[in-house]
Write a protein that holds these residues in place. Structure first.
Motif, PDB file in Angstrom:
ATOM      1  N   LYS A  53       0.860  -1.184   0.000  1.00 51.77           N
ATOM      2  CA  LYS A  53       0.000   0.000   0.000  1.00 51.77           C
ATOM      3  C   LYS A  53       0.903   1.243   0.000  1.00 51.77           C
ATOM      4  N   ALA A  98      -6.805  -2.435  -2.743  1.00 49.90           N
ATOM      5  CA  ALA A  98      -7.563  -3.656  -2.447  1.00 49.90           C
ATOM      6  C   ALA A  98      -8.009  -4.310  -3.763  1.00 49.90           C
ATOM      7  N   ARG A 101      -4.466  -5.679  -6.044  1.00 52.10           N
ATOM      8  CA  ARG A 101      -3.409  -6.570  -5.523  1.00 52.10           C
ATOM      9  C   ARG A 101      -3.541  -8.009  -6.022  1.00 52.10           C
ATOM     10  N   THR A 116      -1.957  -5.032   3.857  1.00 53.04           N
ATOM     11  CA  THR A 116      -3.164  -5.122   4.710  1.00 53.04           C
ATOM     12  C   THR A 116      -4.171  -6.122   4.124  1.00 53.04           C
ATOM     13  N   THR A 118      -6.327  -9.094   4.109  1.00 52.95           N
ATOM     14  CA  THR A 118      -6.994  -9.969   5.068  1.00 52.95           C
ATOM     15  C   THR A 118      -7.072 -11.398   4.545  1.00 52.95           C
ATOM     16  N   ARG A 123     -10.471 -16.078  -0.251  1.00 56.52           N
ATOM     17  CA  ARG A 123      -9.204 -15.660  -0.864  1.00 56.52           C
ATOM     18  C   ARG A 123      -8.169 -16.780  -0.865  1.00 56.52           C
ATOM     19  N   SER A 165     -12.878  -5.009  -0.913  1.00 57.76           N
ATOM     20  CA  SER A 165     -12.430  -5.103   0.481  1.00 57.76           C
ATOM     21  C   SER A 165     -13.464  -5.910   1.263  1.00 57.76           C
ATOM     22  N   THR A 166     -13.084  -6.267   2.482  1.00 60.25           N
ATOM     23  CA  THR A 166     -13.978  -7.058   3.333  1.00 60.25           C
ATOM     24  C   THR A 166     -14.944  -6.159   4.112  1.00 60.25           C
ATOM     25  N   TYR A 190      -8.753   4.841  -0.964  1.00 59.94           N
ATOM     26  CA  TYR A 190      -9.151   5.444   0.313  1.00 59.94           C
ATOM     27  C   TYR A 190      -9.210   6.968   0.261  1.00 59.94           C
ATOM     28  N   ASP A 208     -10.604  -1.186   7.806  1.00 55.14           N
ATOM     29  CA  ASP A 208      -9.862  -1.582   9.000  1.00 55.14           C
ATOM     30  C   ASP A 208      -9.398  -0.327   9.753  1.00 55.14           C
ATOM     31  N   TYR A 232      -4.050 -10.177   8.847  1.00 58.75           N
ATOM     32  CA  TYR A 232      -3.300  -9.885   7.618  1.00 58.75           C
ATOM     33  C   TYR A 232      -2.246 -10.966   7.353  1.00 58.75           C
TER      34      TYR A 232
HETATM   35  N1  GLU Z   1      -7.923  -5.553   4.977  1.00 60.76           N
HETATM   36  C1  GLU Z   1      -9.171  -5.466   4.300  1.00 60.76           C
HETATM   37  C2  GLU Z   1      -9.203  -6.383   3.110  1.00 60.76           C
HETATM   38  O1  GLU Z   1      -8.254  -7.070   2.845  1.00 60.76           O
HETATM   39  C3  GLU Z   1      -9.471  -4.040   3.926  1.00 60.76           C
HETATM   40  C4  GLU Z   1      -9.123  -3.617   2.569  1.00 60.76           C
HETATM   41  C5  GLU Z   1      -7.667  -3.308   2.324  1.00 60.76           C
HETATM   42  O2  GLU Z   1      -6.812  -4.030   2.771  1.00 60.76           O
HETATM   43  O3  GLU Z   1      -7.416  -2.323   1.641  1.00 60.76           O
HETATM   44  O4  GLU Z   1     -10.209  -6.466   2.452  1.00 60.76           O
END
Ligand code: GLU
Length: 270
Positions: A53, A98, A101, A116, A118, A123, A165-166, A190, A208, A232
């Motif tokens: 990120k 998100a 990736r 980040t 999850t 997944r 995202s989640t 974001y 998050d 994560y």
């Molecule tokens: N950690 C969460 C996800 O993997 C929030 C989104 C993000 O990581 O940007 O969905």
């Protein structure tokens, strides 16, 4: 007699040559088995390509003044580069969101993603994940002036979330439990969600809490509510199984040695 001797010598020569070849094959085979193709490709390239990120302070953040990307997950990536290439600086950091990736892993543009990401069952069907290195929960960032105290106050309101995202699922489940209805607007990044919050297009920004903290300012507050704890993990492409093992071993060694805890302190994370 002489003919027989020549034939016997020729046979010996052939056997010798064959066994010589065999030895040569084993030798090159050994080198191959030392490094599986996924690891060898990184060594041949001389750099580990990592999706991080660039808009999550303390995890992966690009300083606009220096253009340098750093954070907890950048340090993790460097530890893995050190393990593979013997040099922590041999990382090629690529900005991911998100949404991007997964596709960047699929196309091989990045070897691993430390962003980040999850870990969840769905997944795990598409990617290899390391064991978790951090846990966080989904939260809500709202305007102070709105006076909201929790999700319960957001009945009928619109919540900004990131695509892929989640967050949406987590908030939807929590809202259902509370018996309230919320709607969602999805964004690519974001900063776009924060801008939508500032302009009033959305009433809350949800993701998050660690990610939200980077968008907190004088006009906003993170509500005390926490939903769906997220673990994560570092992701890699399915099939690159030697890489996945190396990444996982590195994460676990760093957990055991206390390095992960030190990094969490270094980056002022909880
Ligand atoms: N950690 C969460 C996800 O993997 C929030 C989104 C993000 O990581 O940007 O969905």
């Amino acid at each position: 007699m002489k003919k027989k001797l020549v034939a016997a010598l020729s046979l010996l020569l052939v056997i010798g040559l064959l066994s010589g070849c065999g030895a040569a094959q084993t030798k090159s085979g050994d080198t191959g088995s030392k490094d599986a193709p996924d690891i060898k490709a990184i060594k041949d390239r001389g750099v580990l390509k990592v999706g991080v990120k660039v808009d999550v302070p303390n995890f992966g953040y690009k300083d606009p003044k220096t253009n340098k990307i750093d954070g907890f997950e950048v340090d993790l990536a460097k530890a893995i580069a050190k393990k593979i290439l013997g040099n922590a600086e041999k990382v090629d950091l690529q900005a991911v969101t998100a949404k991007t990736r997964g596709p960047l892993l699929d196309s091989g543009e990045v070897d691993i993603v430390a962003a980040t990401f999850t870990i969840n069952e769905e997944r795990k069907k598409s990617y290899n994940f390391s064991d978790p290195y951090y846990t966080d929960s989904v939260g809500l960032l709202v305007k102070k002036a709105a006076g909201y105290t929790g999700l319960k106050d957001l009945n009928g309101k619109t919540i900004g979330v990131a695509q892929s995202s989640t967050s949406k699922k987590a908030i939807k489940e929590a809202a259902d439990k509370l018996g309230i209805k919320v709607s969602f607007l999805e964004f690519n990044t974001y900063p776009e969600i924060k801008a939508a919050l500032d302009s009033g297009r959305v009433d809350a920004f949800s993701v998050d809490k660690s990610i939200l903290s980077g968008y907190l300012d004088a006009s906003t507050v993170i509500l005390p509510d926490s939903f769906s704890p997220q673990e994560y993990g570092i992701a890699s492409k399915k099939g690159n199984d030697a890489l996945a093992k190396l990444v996982n071993d590195t994460v676990n060694e760093m957990k055991k040695s206390g390095e992960i805890d030190n990094l969490i302190k270094k980056w002022s994370l909880k």
